[in-house]
Design a protein around this motif. Structure first.
Motif, PDB file in Angstrom:
ATOM      1  N   PRO A   1       0.839  -1.207   0.000  1.00 46.82           N
ATOM      2  CA  PRO A   1       0.000   0.000   0.000  1.00 46.82           C
ATOM      3  C   PRO A   1       0.870   1.253   0.000  1.00 46.82           C
ATOM      4  CG  PRO A   1      -0.791  -1.584   1.609  1.00 46.82           C
ATOM      5  CD  PRO A   1       0.526  -2.102   1.120  1.00 46.82           C
ATOM      6  N   PRO A   2       0.373   2.358  -0.534  1.00 43.33           N
ATOM      7  CA  PRO A   2       1.216   3.566  -0.666  1.00 43.33           C
ATOM      8  C   PRO A   2       1.752   4.083   0.657  1.00 43.33           C
ATOM      9  CG  PRO A   2      -1.102   4.064  -1.081  1.00 43.33           C
ATOM     10  CD  PRO A   2      -0.982   2.581  -1.060  1.00 43.33           C
TER      11      PRO A   2
ATOM     12  N   TRP B   1      -3.311   4.076  -8.133  1.00 45.66           N
ATOM     13  CA  TRP B   1      -3.287   3.337  -6.866  1.00 45.66           C
ATOM     14  C   TRP B   1      -4.691   2.927  -6.437  1.00 45.66           C
ATOM     15  CZ3 TRP B   1       0.968   1.783  -3.993  1.00 45.66           C
ATOM     16  CH2 TRP B   1       2.213   2.304  -4.376  1.00 45.66           C
ATOM     17  N   LEU B   2      -5.719   3.666  -6.869  1.00 48.62           N
ATOM     18  CA  LEU B   2      -7.093   3.342  -6.493  1.00 48.62           C
ATOM     19  C   LEU B   2      -7.590   2.050  -7.133  1.00 48.62           C
ATOM     20  CD1 LEU B   2      -8.767   6.870  -6.689  1.00 48.62           C
ATOM     21  CD2 LEU B   2      -8.063   5.626  -4.645  1.00 48.62           C
ATOM     22  N   CYS B   3      -6.878   1.552  -8.133  1.00 49.72           N
ATOM     23  CA  CYS B   3      -7.301   0.334  -8.830  1.00 49.72           C
ATOM     24  C   CYS B   3      -6.869  -0.930  -8.099  1.00 49.72           C
ATOM     25  CB  CYS B   3      -6.735   0.323 -10.251  1.00 49.72           C
ATOM     26  SG  CYS B   3      -7.357   1.667 -11.287  1.00 49.72           S
ATOM     27  N   TYR B   4      -6.196  -0.780  -6.964  1.00 44.29           N
ATOM     28  CA  TYR B   4      -5.697  -1.935  -6.223  1.00 44.29           C
ATOM     29  C   TYR B   4      -6.358  -1.985  -4.844  1.00 44.29           C
ATOM     30  CZ  TYR B   4      -2.102  -1.894  -9.826  1.00 44.29           C
ATOM     31  OH  TYR B   4      -1.444  -1.897 -11.040  1.00 44.29           O
TER      32      TYR B   4
ATOM     33  N   MET C   1     -15.711   1.296  -5.934  1.00 48.84           N
ATOM     34  CA  MET C   1     -16.326   2.222  -4.989  1.00 48.84           C
ATOM     35  C   MET C   1     -15.372   3.360  -4.629  1.00 48.84           C
ATOM     36  SD  MET C   1     -19.429   1.236  -4.509  1.00 48.84           S
ATOM     37  CE  MET C   1     -19.371   0.895  -6.285  1.00 48.84           C
ATOM     38  N   ARG C   2     -14.083   3.058  -4.545  1.00 45.67           N
ATOM     39  CA  ARG C   2     -13.106   4.092  -4.223  1.00 45.67           C
ATOM     40  C   ARG C   2     -12.968   5.095  -5.379  1.00 45.67           C
ATOM     41  NH1 ARG C   2      -9.602   3.450  -0.242  1.00 45.67           N
ATOM     42  NH2 ARG C   2      -7.698   3.917  -1.399  1.00 45.67           N
ATOM     43  N   LEU C   3     -12.996   4.605  -6.604  1.00 47.18           N
ATOM     44  CA  LEU C   3     -12.971   5.504  -7.758  1.00 47.18           C
ATOM     45  C   LEU C   3     -14.230   6.362  -7.798  1.00 47.18           C
ATOM     46  CD1 LEU C   3     -11.556   3.109 -10.490  1.00 47.18           C
ATOM     47  CD2 LEU C   3     -10.459   5.205  -9.697  1.00 47.18           C
ATOM     48  N   LYS C   4     -15.356   5.762  -7.477  1.00 47.22           N
ATOM     49  CA  LYS C   4     -16.617   6.507  -7.451  1.00 47.22           C
ATOM     50  C   LYS C   4     -16.576   7.624  -6.418  1.00 47.22           C
ATOM     51  CE  LYS C   4     -21.600   5.886  -6.743  1.00 47.22           C
ATOM     52  NZ  LYS C   4     -22.678   4.904  -6.435  1.00 47.22           N
TER      53      LYS C   4
ATOM     54  N   ALA D   1      -1.417   3.641 -15.875  1.00 43.24           N
ATOM     55  CA  ALA D   1      -2.306   2.494 -15.769  1.00 43.24           C
ATOM     56  C   ALA D   1      -1.556   1.225 -16.164  1.00 43.24           C
ATOM     57  CB  ALA D   1      -3.528   2.681 -16.657  1.00 43.24           C
ATOM     58  N   GLU D   2      -1.835   0.131 -15.448  1.00 41.79           N
ATOM     59  CA  GLU D   2      -1.129  -1.117 -15.718  1.00 41.79           C
ATOM     60  C   GLU D   2      -1.588  -1.753 -17.019  1.00 41.79           C
ATOM     61  OE1 GLU D   2       0.054  -5.276 -13.390  1.00 41.79           O
ATOM     62  OE2 GLU D   2      -1.508  -3.967 -12.593  1.00 41.79           O
ATOM     63  N   ASN D   3      -2.849  -1.589 -17.365  1.00 44.29           N
ATOM     64  CA  ASN D   3      -3.392  -2.179 -18.588  1.00 44.29           C
ATOM     65  C   ASN D   3      -4.584  -1.352 -19.056  1.00 44.29           C
ATOM     66  OD1 ASN D   3      -5.594  -3.073 -16.865  1.00 44.29           O
ATOM     67  ND2 ASN D   3      -4.258  -4.761 -16.249  1.00 44.29           N
ATOM     68  N   MET D   4      -5.170  -1.769 -20.185  1.00 41.93           N
ATOM     69  CA  MET D   4      -6.294  -1.047 -20.760  1.00 41.93           C
ATOM     70  C   MET D   4      -7.529  -1.130 -19.880  1.00 41.93           C
ATOM     71  SD  MET D   4      -7.191   0.925 -23.175  1.00 41.93           S
ATOM     72  CE  MET D   4      -5.825   0.703 -24.316  1.00 41.93           C
ATOM     73  N   ASP D   5      -7.711  -2.237 -19.174  1.00 39.51           N
ATOM     74  CA  ASP D   5      -8.875  -2.379 -18.297  1.00 39.51           C
ATOM     75  C   ASP D   5      -8.869  -1.318 -17.201  1.00 39.51           C
ATOM     76  OD1 ASP D   5      -9.785  -4.530 -19.740  1.00 39.51           O
ATOM     77  OD2 ASP D   5      -8.861  -6.034 -18.440  1.00 39.51           O
TER      78      ASP D   5
END
Length: 290
Positions: free
Chosen positions: A9-10, A124-127, A137-140, A162-166
């Motif tokens: 975590p960061p 970082w929010l994608c993890y 929910m965190r992105l929202k 971003a790690e990937n396109m998704d």
């Protein structure tokens, strides 16, 4: 080396040792300065000499905030790493620093901020670093609170890896759902090392025209139309509409939704049966409790 996002975590990865190592690296300082200058350029603030109040999301030790201060603006820095903020205090950063998790939303009053930048933080929010973390929910929460605190017509420029396109699509989807308009600007799209992606978002009603600048190409020049018309992976600009996705009709386990209930009731009426009138509560699922 693996990406920092998958190591820890960061707030743990950027401990006291890593924070000082990060801040004293001449290479990182130079890169941060260039990216911050580009993000400020993409904000397209009025050139009237009036200082603006800006957000620096994931400000770290204040390297990107220095660029904002040098350009005469006031800024508020958010970061989840206490060690990074301690280094920023030692360096006497001119902005106001807040120890906070952007995934829980930005606790600011509506419409008080003139713009926002973020350098290598949003991904970082994608993890999910904890069992309670849900990336969607965190992105929202993040984009919803960011949209509310920005003045209408203001911009947010988020540089991300971003790690990937998704991941890119998920981040963009929740930005659009929050109400933003805009897209992705890619500088140096044909370079594996110099390539930088910026999510440029405009806050405001649908009538606000969100002009999206072109990405930079080789030798500091803007990318030509030929370079932009290559395959999708090399696009320098991606524009996304602000249209919200339609809600899907609720269907129960047997595949019988509201339309099926209305159709069935009409058939019963034609057969002469006494059927309750149709209302807005028809076919609505009852709650388990009052």
């Amino acid at each position: 080396m693996p990406r920092p996002e998958v190591q820890a975590p960061p707030e743990i990865f950027y401990n006291e040792t890593e924070a000082r190592k990060y801040t004293t690296s001449s290479r990182i300082i130079e890169i941060q300065a260039k990216i911050s200058e580009r993000a400020l350029e993409l904000l397209a603030l009025p050139n009237d000499g009036v200082p603006r109040l800006l957000l620096d999301i994931g400000c770290g030790s204040g390297l990107s905030g220095e660029t904002l201060s040098e350009n005469g603006h006031h800024w508020i820095g958010y970061d989840i790493s206490e060690s990074m903020l301690n280094v920023a205090l030692e360096r006497e950063a001119e902005g106001d620093l807040l120890l906070a998790d952007m995934g829980q939303g930005l606790g600011l009053r509506p419409g008080v901020v003139d713009g926002a930048i973020s350098i290598s933080a949003v991904q970082w929010l994608c993890y999910a670093d904890k069992s309670s973390h849900e990336p969607r929910m965190r992105l929202k929460a993040f984009f919803g609170s960011l949209y509310r605190c920005l003045a209408r017509g203001a911009r947010a420029v988020l540089q991300l890896y971003a790690e990937n396109m998704d991941q890119s699509e998920m981040i963009m989807m929740y930005a659009m759902r929050a109400g933003f308009a805009g897209g992705i600007v890619v500088d140096w799209p044909h370079s594996s090392k110099a390539r930088k992606a910026y999510l440029v978002l405009t806050c405001g009603p649908p009538s606000v025209q969100s002009y999206l600048p072109k990405g930079k190409g080789e030798d500091g020049a803007m990318c030509s139309e030929d370079e932009e018309s290559d395959d999708d992976g090399n696009q320098t600009v991606g524009i996304y509409d602000r249209t919200r996705p339609r809600k899907k009709a609720k269907i129960n386990k047997n595949g019988k939704g509201k339309e099926w209930v209305f159709k069935k009731k009409e058939q019963m009426r034609k057969k002469g049966y006494s059927v309750p009138p149709d209302t807005k509560y028809t076919a609505r699922k009852r709650k388990a409790h009052f």
